[in-house]
Design a protein around this motif. Sequence first.
Motif, PDB file in Angstrom:
ATOM      1  N   HIS A   1       1.382  -2.586  -7.399  1.00 23.75           N
ATOM      2  CA  HIS A   1       1.188  -2.065  -6.051  1.00 23.75           C
ATOM      3  C   HIS A   1      -0.124  -1.280  -5.991  1.00 23.75           C
ATOM      4  CE1 HIS A   1       5.142  -3.221  -4.597  1.00 23.75           C
ATOM      5  NE2 HIS A   1       5.676  -2.747  -5.716  1.00 23.75           N
ATOM      6  N   GLU A   2      -0.642  -1.107  -4.794  1.00 20.72           N
ATOM      7  CA  GLU A   2      -1.862  -0.329  -4.577  1.00 20.72           C
ATOM      8  C   GLU A   2      -1.442   1.102  -4.250  1.00 20.72           C
ATOM      9  OE1 GLU A   2      -4.932  -0.066  -0.943  1.00 20.72           O
ATOM     10  OE2 GLU A   2      -4.794  -2.070  -1.852  1.00 20.72           O
TER      11      GLU A   2
ATOM     12  N   ALA B   1       2.242   1.432  -9.864  1.00 24.17           N
ATOM     13  CA  ALA B   1       0.956   0.778 -10.131  1.00 24.17           C
ATOM     14  C   ALA B   1       1.105  -0.276 -11.225  1.00 24.17           C
ATOM     15  CB  ALA B   1      -0.084   1.819 -10.527  1.00 24.17           C
TER      16      ALA B   1
ATOM     17  N   LYS C   1      -5.000   2.252 -12.452  1.00 29.23           N
ATOM     18  CA  LYS C   1      -5.799   2.094 -11.235  1.00 29.23           C
ATOM     19  C   LYS C   1      -5.212   2.830 -10.033  1.00 29.23           C
ATOM     20  CE  LYS C   1      -8.283  -0.688 -13.715  1.00 29.23           C
ATOM     21  NZ  LYS C   1      -9.496  -0.155 -14.398  1.00 29.23           N
TER      22      LYS C   1
ATOM     23  N   ARG D   1       0.878  -1.177   0.000  1.00 30.90           N
ATOM     24  CA  ARG D   1       0.000   0.000   0.000  1.00 30.90           C
ATOM     25  C   ARG D   1       0.912   1.223   0.000  1.00 30.90           C
ATOM     26  NH1 ARG D   1      -2.864  -1.251   5.500  1.00 30.90           N
ATOM     27  NH2 ARG D   1      -0.634  -1.550   5.888  1.00 30.90           N
TER      28      ARG D   1
END
Length: 496
Positions: free
Chosen positions: A25-26, A21, A248, A3
Amino acid sequence: MARIVVVGAGIGGLAVAARLATLRHEVTICERSASTGGMSGSIVRDGFTFTTGPGLLTLPAVYRDLFLKTGAAIEDVVDLVPVETPTRESFASAGGPRTIVDVPNASRSGIHDAFEAGFGRGAGADWQRLLHRAGEIWGVTRKSFIEAPLLANPEQRAERLRSAGGRGDLRTTAPWRSLRSLGRTHLSDPRLRAHLERFAVEAGCDPRKAPATLAVLPYLEETFGVWWVRGGLHRMTEALHARCVQRKVRVRTDTAVASIEVAGGRVSGVLLADGGRLDADIVITDVPAGALHAGLLPGPAEPARAHRVPAASSVLELHLALRGRTPDMPHRSYLFADDPAHEPDALFADRPTPPTDPTLCVLAPDDTTLAPEGHSAWTVQVRVPRQGAVDWASPAVRDAYPGTVLDLLARRGLDVRDRVLWSDLRTPADLERQTGAPGGEVPGATADGPRDARRRTPNKSGIPGLFAVGASAHPGGGLTRVGMSAASVADLIGRP
């Protein structure tokens, strides 16, 4: 999957978010203002479009790599083109007309001939010798300085070189030497020295104190050229924002971060100004170094000048919507001060009034998308003291300075006073309010040279999970290091 919170949505923040991303990864970006891009933005009114912030782009390979590794190629999203017109430089002459030199884009032989013709025999050869030295510096510093944290302290620079390449590299870069000293050694003509020093001044640095390694800036520009994005450089920011969304990334504008939180000896998240909180395994900052050290980092806030280095200068922009077009007007012109060698005196001393004899940079893109037919969209950039040294928010200063700039333009051969439909002024006070940069300083810089925005990241502070990308965009010269540092941080973090 980590995160990750990115604080700040300048070019560097957007670039590192897109890269991470893509590695699955977020990623969440928190941007304090209502739009992304940092200093790179736009003004659209009555059919005119102006780019704010950086005026040109250098090292396009950095951006090609970024887009290629995160999705569609850059050519599929923006129209990136080399600037075809030369850079025009105009210098005062004692008792006569100004000396005009047209510096070709990315042509070393053409630049040699232009300086020989404009400044006299030997000037072109002098400049080529300096560029050769700058090329050697680039070869040494590309990895240790450009793709790693920048250090303002001369002893730290020297130690890095000793550990990286030995005494030969140390002699090449001479980290104890100033850019002005390097210029005086290689360049006999004061106009050539002004040409060299304007790269430091544009980066917010004092050429009398900034390291000689900044000679890589003219080397990069004159070797690889300067580039333009058709429609304005803000199109690059928009494309990066869109790439983040495609990957995203959660892009949260109007979301100010109050502080970075630590738990158990490592980064745990960020506290938002509205009282909210975001958990994070990794936090990456893309904010002015002064803002970073003055409150975002864990522990007691440091005073704005805790690093004991002089504050950087800022930039003022006057956007001019003009009737008509100027024949043979190049994309970029520099109208140098009458005495360029003393210009730093006005920029880096606390002066009660704005400078009266500044160098002007005129950006007049030959881009039909920026203005209605038969009209022109010009931006005049002026390097000025930061907000605080001058009260740029004062109505008296704001009301008077556009006229001062127009009068200087006329005196130096570009009289457009009867062609102005309307104008828009952006001062250091506006930059401070919009970007959070203390005093509206050029991001990533101090008067002594580039600021190390990562000095308290993991290898410096012992706080795992804390990174930074340097906001090293120098307004008149383009965007170079931010893409590199974004790539470096992404490589450090790697895949989940």
